[in-house]
Design a protein around this motif. Structure first.
Motif, PDB file in Angstrom:
ATOM      1  N   CYS A  98      54.100  33.142  26.851  1.00  0.00           N
ATOM      2  CA  CYS A  98      52.899  32.385  26.871  1.00  0.00           C
ATOM      3  C   CYS A  98      52.127  33.173  27.627  1.00  0.00           C
ATOM      4  O   CYS A  98      50.888  33.673  27.452  1.00  0.00           O
ATOM      5  CB  CYS A  98      53.038  31.137  27.777  1.00  0.00           C
ATOM      6  N   CYS A  99      52.605  33.985  28.731  1.00  0.00           N
ATOM      7  CA  CYS A  99      51.664  34.775  29.475  1.00  0.00           C
ATOM      8  C   CYS A  99      51.443  36.199  28.740  1.00  0.00           C
ATOM      9  O   CYS A  99      50.143  36.602  28.976  1.00  0.00           O
ATOM     10  CB  CYS A  99      52.557  35.667  30.837  1.00  0.00           C
ATOM     11  N   LEU A 100      52.231  36.747  28.048  1.00  0.00           N
ATOM     12  CA  LEU A 100      51.593  37.751  26.987  1.00  0.00           C
ATOM     13  C   LEU A 100      50.646  37.396  25.957  1.00  0.00           C
ATOM     14  O   LEU A 100      49.791  38.154  25.758  1.00  0.00           O
ATOM     15  CB  LEU A 100      52.912  38.341  26.396  1.00  0.00           C
ATOM     16  N   LEU A 101      50.702  36.289  25.525  1.00  0.00           N
ATOM     17  CA  LEU A 101      49.850  35.906  24.632  1.00  0.00           C
ATOM     18  C   LEU A 101      48.357  35.918  25.024  1.00  0.00           C
ATOM     19  O   LEU A 101      47.369  36.313  24.437  1.00  0.00           O
ATOM     20  CB  LEU A 101      50.182  34.662  23.672  1.00  0.00           C
ATOM     21  N   CYS A 102      48.193  35.064  26.302  1.00  0.00           N
ATOM     22  CA  CYS A 102      47.252  34.913  27.012  1.00  0.00           C
ATOM     23  C   CYS A 102      46.328  36.195  27.587  1.00  0.00           C
ATOM     24  O   CYS A 102      45.365  36.277  27.461  1.00  0.00           O
ATOM     25  CB  CYS A 102      47.363  33.938  28.166  1.00  0.00           C
ATOM     26  N   PHE A 103      47.387  37.138  27.920  1.00  0.00           N
ATOM     27  CA  PHE A 103      46.944  38.374  28.392  1.00  0.00           C
ATOM     28  C   PHE A 103      46.061  39.294  27.483  1.00  0.00           C
ATOM     29  O   PHE A 103      45.130  39.901  27.398  1.00  0.00           O
ATOM     30  CB  PHE A 103      48.070  39.115  28.867  1.00  0.00           C
ATOM     31  N   ILE A 104      46.793  39.262  26.124  1.00  0.00           N
ATOM     32  CA  ILE A 104      46.146  39.888  24.953  1.00  0.00           C
ATOM     33  C   ILE A 104      44.843  39.205  24.705  1.00  0.00           C
ATOM     34  O   ILE A 104      43.655  39.959  24.325  1.00  0.00           O
ATOM     35  CB  ILE A 104      47.082  39.624  23.703  1.00  0.00           C
ATOM     36  N   ILE A 105      44.513  37.846  24.503  1.00  0.00           N
ATOM     37  CA  ILE A 105      43.246  37.413  24.453  1.00  0.00           C
ATOM     38  C   ILE A 105      42.281  37.741  25.454  1.00  0.00           C
ATOM     39  O   ILE A 105      41.170  37.872  25.511  1.00  0.00           O
ATOM     40  CB  ILE A 105      43.391  35.838  24.161  1.00  0.00           C
ATOM     41  N   ASP A 106      43.027  37.761  26.740  1.00  0.00           N
ATOM     42  CA  ASP A 106      42.071  37.907  27.932  1.00  0.00           C
ATOM     43  C   ASP A 106      41.520  39.394  27.972  1.00  0.00           C
ATOM     44  O   ASP A 106      40.495  39.797  28.773  1.00  0.00           O
ATOM     45  CB  ASP A 106      43.057  37.739  29.294  1.00  0.00           C
ATOM     46  N   LEU A 107      42.107  40.346  27.164  1.00  0.00           N
ATOM     47  CA  LEU A 107      41.513  41.635  26.969  1.00  0.00           C
ATOM     48  C   LEU A 107      39.992  41.623  26.577  1.00  0.00           C
ATOM     49  O   LEU A 107      39.249  42.660  27.044  1.00  0.00           O
ATOM     50  CB  LEU A 107      42.159  42.631  26.210  1.00  0.00           C
ATOM     51  N   SER A 108      39.709  40.793  25.790  1.00  0.00           N
ATOM     52  CA  SER A 108      38.382  40.622  25.438  1.00  0.00           C
ATOM     53  C   SER A 108      37.338  40.230  26.512  1.00  0.00           C
ATOM     54  O   SER A 108      36.290  40.315  26.100  1.00  0.00           O
ATOM     55  CB  SER A 108      38.517  39.605  24.184  1.00  0.00           C
ATOM     56  N   MET A 109      37.919  39.637  27.582  1.00  0.00           N
ATOM     57  CA  MET A 109      37.064  39.445  28.858  1.00  0.00           C
ATOM     58  C   MET A 109      36.855  40.296  29.900  1.00  0.00           C
ATOM     59  O   MET A 109      36.161  40.084  30.712  1.00  0.00           O
ATOM     60  CB  MET A 109      37.632  37.945  29.229  1.00  0.00           C
ATOM     61  N   VAL A 110      37.587  41.546  29.534  1.00  0.00           N
ATOM     62  CA  VAL A 110      37.457  42.304  30.668  1.00  0.00           C
ATOM     63  C   VAL A 110      36.714  43.567  30.176  1.00  0.00           C
ATOM     64  O   VAL A 110      36.657  44.769  30.671  1.00  0.00           O
ATOM     65  CB  VAL A 110      39.049  42.988  31.219  1.00  0.00           C
ATOM     66  N   THR A 111      35.825  43.279  28.881  1.00  0.00           N
ATOM     67  CA  THR A 111      34.975  44.317  28.632  1.00  0.00           C
ATOM     68  C   THR A 111      33.502  44.034  29.076  1.00  0.00           C
ATOM     69  O   THR A 111      33.416  43.146  29.944  1.00  0.00           O
ATOM     70  CB  THR A 111      34.827  44.191  26.955  1.00  0.00           C
ATOM     71  N   GLN A 112      32.553  44.647  28.765  1.00  0.00           N
ATOM     72  CA  GLN A 112      31.104  44.713  29.206  1.00  0.00           C
ATOM     73  C   GLN A 112      30.585  43.257  28.644  1.00  0.00           C
ATOM     74  O   GLN A 112      29.550  42.805  29.214  1.00  0.00           O
ATOM     75  CB  GLN A 112      30.428  45.879  28.600  1.00  0.00           C
ATOM     76  N   GLY A 113      31.283  43.090  27.528  1.00  0.00           N
ATOM     77  CA  GLY A 113      30.653  41.474  26.995  1.00  0.00           C
ATOM     78  C   GLY A 113      31.627  40.592  27.188  1.00  0.00           C
ATOM     79  O   GLY A 113      31.568  39.305  26.597  1.00  0.00           O
ATOM     80  N   GLY A 114      32.568  40.900  28.147  1.00  0.00           N
ATOM     81  CA  GLY A 114      33.736  39.646  28.374  1.00  0.00           C
ATOM     82  C   GLY A 114      33.119  38.268  28.973  1.00  0.00           C
ATOM     83  O   GLY A 114      33.671  37.381  28.793  1.00  0.00           O
ATOM     84  N   MET A 115      31.897  38.382  29.665  1.00  0.00           N
ATOM     85  CA  MET A 115      31.407  37.261  30.202  1.00  0.00           C
ATOM     86  C   MET A 115      30.817  36.196  29.239  1.00  0.00           C
ATOM     87  O   MET A 115      30.809  35.157  29.210  1.00  0.00           O
ATOM     88  CB  MET A 115      30.068  37.495  31.341  1.00  0.00           C
ATOM     89  N   TYR A 116      30.411  37.111  28.274  1.00  0.00           N
ATOM     90  CA  TYR A 116      29.774  36.140  27.099  1.00  0.00           C
ATOM     91  C   TYR A 116      31.093  35.553  26.353  1.00  0.00           C
ATOM     92  O   TYR A 116      31.013  34.138  25.773  1.00  0.00           O
ATOM     93  CB  TYR A 116      29.148  36.997  26.182  1.00  0.00           C
ATOM     94  N   VAL A 117      32.190  36.084  26.222  1.00  0.00           N
ATOM     95  CA  VAL A 117      33.349  35.484  25.720  1.00  0.00           C
ATOM     96  C   VAL A 117      33.821  34.469  26.593  1.00  0.00           C
ATOM     97  O   VAL A 117      34.401  33.271  26.207  1.00  0.00           O
ATOM     98  CB  VAL A 117      34.420  36.709  25.498  1.00  0.00           C
ATOM     99  N   PHE A 118      34.103  34.658  27.936  1.00  0.00           N
ATOM    100  CA  PHE A 118      34.439  33.743  28.964  1.00  0.00           C
ATOM    101  C   PHE A 118      33.757  32.433  28.860  1.00  0.00           C
ATOM    102  O   PHE A 118      33.946  31.260  28.805  1.00  0.00           O
ATOM    103  CB  PHE A 118      34.465  34.358  30.461  1.00  0.00           C
ATOM    104  N   GLN A 119      32.279  32.559  28.785  1.00  0.00           N
ATOM    105  CA  GLN A 119      31.774  31.295  28.576  1.00  0.00           C
ATOM    106  C   GLN A 119      31.741  30.393  27.238  1.00  0.00           C
ATOM    107  O   GLN A 119      31.648  29.279  27.267  1.00  0.00           O
ATOM    108  CB  GLN A 119      29.874  31.686  28.627  1.00  0.00           C
ATOM    109  N   LEU A 120      32.014  31.321  26.235  1.00  0.00           N
ATOM    110  CA  LEU A 120      32.498  30.497  25.040  1.00  0.00           C
ATOM    111  C   LEU A 120      33.702  29.537  25.144  1.00  0.00           C
ATOM    112  O   LEU A 120      33.588  28.649  24.880  1.00  0.00           O
ATOM    113  CB  LEU A 120      32.733  31.551  23.803  1.00  0.00           C
ATOM    114  N   PHE A 121      34.597  30.213  25.858  1.00  0.00           N
ATOM    115  CA  PHE A 121      35.953  29.394  26.154  1.00  0.00           C
ATOM    116  C   PHE A 121      35.776  28.169  27.326  1.00  0.00           C
ATOM    117  O   PHE A 121      36.007  27.259  26.751  1.00  0.00           O
ATOM    118  CB  PHE A 121      37.039  30.317  26.704  1.00  0.00           C
TER     119      PHE A 121
END
Length: 653
Positions: free
Chosen positions: A468-491
């Motif tokens: 569970c932690c590993l799967l979530c971490f892989i998806i979270d990598l999209s939120m530590v980029t420069q566009g990550g805040m936009y992805v965060f708001q989508l979720f």
């Protein structure tokens, strides 16, 4: 004491110890009259001696379900999960957005119309069924899609919520400096518009003289930006121009994210025995820091205006649909309704635990924390508005930025600021951690309940938590980029709040009240806790709460607006499509599962319906079934009286 025995069609109990209570024999648990339903593995009528199933599994080496070491473990876990960043960040922001004190009117109304009834329903359902978010719907197997939907929602919530903790951990590390990096304008990420001290009172004749900032016109001063905002946007987020520009990974933030996930793993991997101990600290320490911040906040200039803005209603806002929508959705969000975690926590209770009183106490703590946090935030917003010379309604950014702008501003004004900053962000980390690891606990519990005892293997919990932690971490990598805040708001906007929670809560009420039966469930609760809850709960489950949920849901659809960031950036159409896919991935679980089960069954529609809505009981239900108990007589009993004693059935194999 008297001795009795259960009907042979139900189970074989050699000895039943009961206690006479006003002429009635009240069992410690569920004493269904006219037993119907099925036992895991077959109909109850063919299950003579089925009560021994749990004992047989135990003898074969399968672990029996854990229970809390003490009841306070459950209470603190619920406080830690339901009382989180949504109380100290989202609730104050919604008050700020919707005209201050007027927001409290629909908020309090929805507490009693929706929040408490469903909060109690989920805890009681988990305690009664002794199962996680999926198997708890064995109470009406046709609607097991509710369990799958909650698993999808809590998975998404676990995925994006932890980003707030990663940001908080990043701030914590940066706090260990002699000068806080967000308190000055001489950093590489600051712009020429950065101003440390807004001196509007000194703005005379169109110019202001200042040896630090040089000569600035009032217009230039009005366009100034606080170093706190620039640290958040330019350093922490390093935000790009849009969702279509993901940019590069922020390696510092990624390491913080990894560290937080490691902490979550070691908090959850051993189960509720360890989780119940950790929350004693993580759930109580934040209140100490909030009190300190409030004491400091009310001493700042402008704090009175901020608090007045918070408690003084703007009656014109009461006619706006969005205020009611936000109030309703905030109740379901802050109470953690529809995520399946409350049912998982309730499933670890003793069967006769008084979950009715627990629900009211926990709801009071949750709402009280939200209300209290508002005073802390608005005292600081009042000061920031006074310092910048603008109206309170324009002083702070929206979204999670409020937690990383208003609060850091407060600690930067305290003596020995780095110490207070570290203390605050430790609080923020703990406040989110207990919500996070209880959310992961709920998800893992639901997954493990899908595997019966015969599939048990060593370390299955540790493996499930790690995956569970590993799967979530892989998806979270999209939120530590420069566009990550936009992805965060989508979720945040689509996957785990708003319409998805309202949809989930609506179906929970419908299934319990109309498919299983509200009166029947009230009887089950009476057999667990020894008295009947106030009829208001039944009325809410049957009529009021479903109407409230569906009403807000439809309002939400009719008033839908495209997602924006800081009211400036509008998401592209394909970004909204992604968001709706996130929302529908959970919402469609219910109708798709229902249609699939009905189409695969045999017989007429009525026969299919009756067979698929017949409860599937566990061994613990049979252990507590006594056919001749008059549950209706419990209506006169009240909690905490001498006549409500714990009664235990003992079975001898």
């Amino acid at each position: 004491m008297e001795k009795s025995s259960l009907d042979a069609d139900c189970c074989a109990l050699n000895t039943v110890l009961v206690e006479e209570k006003k002429g009635h024999l009240i069992p410690n648990g569920n004493a269904h009259q006219g037993v119907n339903g099925t036992l895991n593995g077959g109909p109850i009528s063919a299950a003579a001696g089925a009560v021994s199933a749990a004992g047989a599994e135990k003898r074969q080496g399968f672990p029996e379900r854990e229970t809390w070491t003490r009841q306070m473990d459950f209470m603190m876990s619920c406080v830690g999960f339901a009382v989180g960043l949504g109380n100290v960040w989202r609730f104050p922001y919604l008050c700020y957005k919707n005209g201050g004190g007027v927001f409290l009117i629909p908020y309090v109304l929805f507490i009693f119309l929706g929040g408490i009834p469903i909060f109690f329903l989920e805890i009681a359902l988990g305690q009664f069924m002794k199962a996680g978010s999926i198997n708890v719907w064995n109470i009406a197997p046709l609607f097991k899609g509710l369990g799958y939907a909650s698993m999808v929602i809590v998975f998404f919530c676990n995925t994006y919520y932890i980003m707030v903790l990663a940001w908080g951990f990043y701030y914590l590390i940066k706090s260990f400096n002699s000068t806080l990096p967000w308190s000055t304008c001489d950093n590489p990420w600051n712009t020429e518009n950065c101003i440390e001290i807004f001196r509007h009172d000194d703005c005379q004749n169109g110019t202001i003289g200042n040896s630090t900032f040089g000569n600035l016109t009032c217009e230039e001063l009005a366009n100034g930006r606080s170093p706190i905002i620039e640290f958040w946007e330019n350093k922490v987020l390093n935000i790009s121009d849009g969702l279509d520009e993901p940019g590069v990974i922020n390696w510092e933030l990624m390491l913080c994210l990894m560290a937080v996930w490691v902490m979550v793993y070691f908090c959850v991997w051993k189960g509720v025995k360890s989780t119940g101990k950790i929350v004693y600290f993580t759930a109580t320490f934040p209140y100490v820091v909030l009190i300190i911040l409030l004491v400091r906040g009310v001493t700042l200039p402008g704090a009175y205006d901020g608090i007045l803005y918070y408690v003084k209603p703007d009656w014109s806002k009461l006619g706006e649909a969005q205020v009611w929508i936000d109030a309703g959705t905030q109740i379901f969000f802050s109470y953690a309704i529809g995520l399946g975690a409350l049912t998982a926590l309730g499933s670890y209770n003793r069967f006769n635990n008084d979950c009715y009183k627990d629900a009211f106490v926990l709801a009071l703590i949750n709402s009280g924390t939200s209300f209290f946090s508002g005073f802390v935030v608005f005292s600081i917003l009042g000061f920031m508005a006074s310092e910048q010379g603008v109206d309170i309604s324009k002083v702070a950014e929206s979204g999670p930025g409020l937690a990383f702008i208003a609060y850091p501003k407060a600690v930067s004004l305290m003596p020995v600021a780095p110490v207070w900053a570290a203390l605050f962000f430790v609080m923020l980390l703990l406040l989110g951690l207990d919500s996070q690891f209880v959310g992961v606990e709920g998800f893992v519990t639901g997954i493990l309940d899908l595997f019966p005892g015969k599939y048990y293997m060593r370390y299955q919990r540790e493996i499930a938590v790690a995956i569970c932690c590993l799967l979530c971490f892989i998806i979270d990598l999209s939120m530590v980029t420069q566009g990550g805040m936009y992805v965060f708001q989508l979720f945040d906007y689509y996957s785990a709040s708003g319409m998805t929670l309202l949809w989930q809560a609506f179906w929970e009420c419908v299934v319990v009240a109309w498919v299983y039966g509200a009166d029947r469930f009230m009887d089950d609760i009476a057999r667990m806790i020894g008295y009947r809850p106030f009829p208001w709960m039944k009325w809410c489950w049957s009529f009021i709460t479903p109407c409230v949920c569906m009403g807000i849901f439809l309002f939400h659809l009719l008033n839908y607006k495209p997602l924006t960031y800081n009211n400036v950036y509008v998401y592209p159409w394909w970004g909204e499509v992604i968001g709706w896919c996130l929302a529908l991935s959970s919402m469609l679980c219910i109708p798709v599962s229902l249609v699939y089960k009905l189409s695969g069954a045999k017989g007429t529609f009525r026969e299919r319906w009756e067979n698929l809505t017949k409860p599937v009981w566990g061994g613990h239900h049979l252990e507590y079934m006594a056919p001749d108990t008059d549950i209706k007589s419990l209506a006169s009993l009240s909690p905490g009286t001498e006549e409500n004693k714990v009664i235990i059935f003992e079975s001898v194999m």
